[in-house]
Write an enzyme that holds these catalytic residues in place. Sequence first.
Site, PDB file in Angstrom:
ATOM      1  N   HIS A   1       0.835  -1.202   0.000  1.00 25.42           N
ATOM      2  CA  HIS A   1       0.000   0.000   0.000  1.00 25.42           C
ATOM      3  C   HIS A   1       0.868   1.250   0.000  1.00 25.42           C
ATOM      4  O   HIS A   1       1.977   1.257   0.551  1.00 25.42           O
ATOM      5  CB  HIS A   1      -1.015   0.001   1.152  1.00 25.42           C
ATOM      6  CG  HIS A   1      -0.431   0.016   2.538  1.00 25.42           C
ATOM      7  ND1 HIS A   1      -0.131   1.189   3.200  1.00 25.42           N
ATOM      8  CD2 HIS A   1      -0.126  -0.984   3.390  1.00 25.42           C
ATOM      9  CE1 HIS A   1       0.336   0.894   4.400  1.00 25.42           C
ATOM     10  NE2 HIS A   1       0.366  -0.423   4.546  1.00 25.42           N
TER      11      HIS A   1
ATOM     12  N   ASP B   1      -0.146   4.421   1.020  1.00 28.70           N
ATOM     13  CA  ASP B   1      -0.426   5.476   2.008  1.00 28.70           C
ATOM     14  C   ASP B   1       0.264   5.227   3.343  1.00 28.70           C
ATOM     15  O   ASP B   1       0.647   4.105   3.668  1.00 28.70           O
ATOM     16  CB  ASP B   1      -1.933   5.623   2.221  1.00 28.70           C
ATOM     17  CG  ASP B   1      -2.578   4.374   2.814  1.00 28.70           C
ATOM     18  OD1 ASP B   1      -2.270   3.260   2.349  1.00 28.70           O
ATOM     19  OD2 ASP B   1      -3.375   4.514   3.768  1.00 28.70           O
TER      20      ASP B   1
ATOM     21  N   GLU C   1      -5.025   2.231   2.655  1.00 30.45           N
ATOM     22  CA  GLU C   1      -5.056   0.981   3.426  1.00 30.45           C
ATOM     23  C   GLU C   1      -5.236   1.292   4.904  1.00 30.45           C
ATOM     24  O   GLU C   1      -5.949   0.603   5.621  1.00 30.45           O
ATOM     25  CB  GLU C   1      -3.738   0.215   3.201  1.00 30.45           C
ATOM     26  CG  GLU C   1      -3.741  -1.214   3.729  1.00 30.45           C
ATOM     27  CD  GLU C   1      -3.246  -1.346   5.168  1.00 30.45           C
ATOM     28  OE1 GLU C   1      -3.342  -2.445   5.719  1.00 30.45           O
ATOM     29  OE2 GLU C   1      -2.780  -0.345   5.748  1.00 30.45           O
TER      30      GLU C   1
ATOM     31  N   ASP D   1       3.637  -6.623   3.689  1.00 31.84           N
ATOM     32  CA  ASP D   1       3.075  -5.658   4.644  1.00 31.84           C
ATOM     33  C   ASP D   1       3.052  -6.268   6.043  1.00 31.84           C
ATOM     34  O   ASP D   1       2.016  -6.287   6.697  1.00 31.84           O
ATOM     35  CB  ASP D   1       1.663  -5.247   4.195  1.00 31.84           C
ATOM     36  CG  ASP D   1       1.156  -4.024   4.948  1.00 31.84           C
ATOM     37  OD1 ASP D   1       1.963  -3.378   5.641  1.00 31.84           O
ATOM     38  OD2 ASP D   1      -0.039  -3.722   4.846  1.00 31.84           O
TER      39      ASP D   1
HETATM   40 ZN   LIG Z   1       0.833  -1.518   6.295  1.00 32.57          ZN
END
Ligand SMILES: [Zn+2]
Length: 382
Positions: free
Chosen positions: A76, A78, A139, A163
Amino acid sequence: MINRERLAETFKSLAETDSISKEEGVFAGKIERILAAMGAETFVDNAGELIGGNTGNLIAKFKGNTPAPTLLLNAHMDTVEPGRGVAAMLENGTFTSDGTTILGADDKSAIAILLETLNVLHENDLPYGPLEIVLTVCEEIGLLGAKHLDLSLVTATYGFALDATDTEGIVTRAPSANHLEFIIHGKDAHAGAAPEKGINAIFLASKAIARLKLGRIDQETTCNIGIIEGGLATNIVPNLVTVKGEVRSHDEEKLHKITNEIVSSFKEVVENFEEARPEEGLPRIEVNIKKDFSRTYIPDDHPVVTLAFKAAENLGRKLATKTSGGGADANIFFEKGIFTGVLGTGMRDMHTVRESVKLDDMVLTAELLLEIIRLHSQTDAG
Ligand SMILES: [Zn+2]
């Protein structure tokens, strides 16, 4: 083959480009240009318009040079606040911020690793199958990018998200979760002059909560009441209180059962209140139950798991399947039929000003990803 210095430089440059949720536009544009220059066909979906951000999800497709099933690679774009004007510093092999902001290793360490891996693939002319790089927005504010992802742009049915922290783990399981909200309507009155005219909404809510079993229900089920809001002044009988909580379980039936028990507790307390005023319809309760995310379960014999394990083995490294608490893009992808294992990048203390990531860990993950892609290129396209 992984170029450590280039990976460090890429990470620093990404970390120092702001991309707060809903404001990922400049950052996304930068990544899109890099991926396009590597030969990808790039797309930005309309998620940005749907959720009020300044860009949508970025999807980059590489045809690859061998026939294999399309592999999804996800991260992600952001970051959370305070995440503006980050100064990324590398000291003794570890990146940190200057202590006034987050670092944004969550999840820019992943994007740096993806870019470095793609660079190595191309400069060494290594075999690789079709890749779909899906870089989401928002996210951190409820997986909004993944939830609004334009699926017509994605054909992969499995892949990897980067992540997580643990470079020796692959997350393959996560619970389902329900978000619960109860709004109790009582009746206001002067607490000193005429309390008998009132119905105390806080009293009702606390009675309902006192009957619940909270915390860990069993090995695979948890529940929590996390927010309670209501009341205006100590001399007013409160006419309104909102209670918010959640239930999580790896078992859909248990999720359902515990959710129902909590709902019943609130309803019974409100419906059986002795001093009710049926003529006024008080007290009254509104119940809102929302599915936050569904259970993720990738079996151990799925290609996502076997590929990652074989790759780790080839590198002489350990890897173990892991369970997460849920709430990642990968859980939304799973719901949409894309089996996504989550790999760690070494990021630590995310969402704090102490966030850090070791360059060594990023190198480890880039090497693992490169080996996964190499192995995957030998998979029969079917
Ligand atoms: Zn994350």
